[in-house]
Design a protein around this motif. Structure first.
Motif, PDB file in Angstrom:
ATOM      1  N   GLN A   1      -3.216   5.234   2.389  1.00 60.56           N
ATOM      2  CA  GLN A   1      -4.569   4.821   2.733  1.00 60.56           C
ATOM      3  C   GLN A   1      -5.524   5.941   2.376  1.00 60.56           C
ATOM      4  O   GLN A   1      -5.376   7.065   2.844  1.00 60.56           O
TER       5      GLN A   1
ATOM      6  N   ASN B   1     -10.311   4.355   5.677  1.00 63.40           N
ATOM      7  CA  ASN B   1     -10.318   3.233   6.606  1.00 63.40           C
ATOM      8  C   ASN B   1     -11.473   3.485   7.575  1.00 63.40           C
ATOM      9  O   ASN B   1     -11.291   4.036   8.648  1.00 63.40           O
TER      10      ASN B   1
ATOM     11  N   ALA C   1       0.846  -1.187   0.000  1.00 63.22           N
ATOM     12  CA  ALA C   1       0.000   0.000   0.000  1.00 63.22           C
ATOM     13  C   ALA C   1       0.883   1.238   0.000  1.00 63.22           C
ATOM     14  O   ALA C   1       1.784   1.357   0.827  1.00 63.22           O
TER      15      ALA C   1
END
Length: 156
Positions: free
Chosen positions: A146, A149, A143
């Protein structure tokens, strides 16, 4: 598993607790429009019915020195029950695995592995994942960042 029958107050309770698991009974009852005693009874029922599974602290993985998330797609040699169970049991014992999903499609499992650096992932791969009997192939993706989330579920 059958879907739970939730009324509007149950949904409000769940929404508040997902946003703040530390909410006191008084804060929760004020937010959902109930007096404290019936509100506390509803929370206990949601807990005993297994709708509320746990109260946890969401920890920032970067701030505790685990900035790397690796998604590993795993294909097993065979998808027999005993082999699926062996893999699942092994994964449950590995603290580096934050999430594990049994999948449909080309791969059997998808893992999210959290580590401090590339060397730690290499060690995890060599010392644990590749040593597990029945693993046919591993495809790793790192990854870069992000985007979302969501810890809270959308309450229908």
């Amino acid at each position: 598993m059958p879907k739970a029958d939730l009324d509007d107050i149950d949904r409000k309770i769940l929404a508040v607790l997902q946003a703040n698991a530390h909410a006191t009974t008084e804060q929760l009852s004020a937010a959902v429009g109930l007096s404290p005693s019936p509100c506390a009874r509803r929370v206990r029922r949601l807990e005993s019915d297994g709708i509320i599974k746990a109260y946890i602290a969401v920890v920032d993985q970067e701030k505790i020195g685990l900035p790397i998330s690796v998604f590993a797609s795993i294909k097993l040699e065979r998808q027999r029950e005993d082999e699926l169970d062996r893999f699942s049991n092994a994964v449950m014992a590995w603290p580096e695995v934050a999430e594990c999903y049994l999948m449909t499609g080309q791969r059997d499992y998808l893992l999210r592995i959290v580590v401090k650096d590339l060397a730690a992932y290499e060690s995890f791969l060599k010392q644990k994942l590749t040593r597990l009997e029945g693993v046919a192939s591993i495809e790793s993706s790192f990854a870069l960042g992000q985007v979302k989330n969501a810890q809270a579920l959308p309450i229908p």
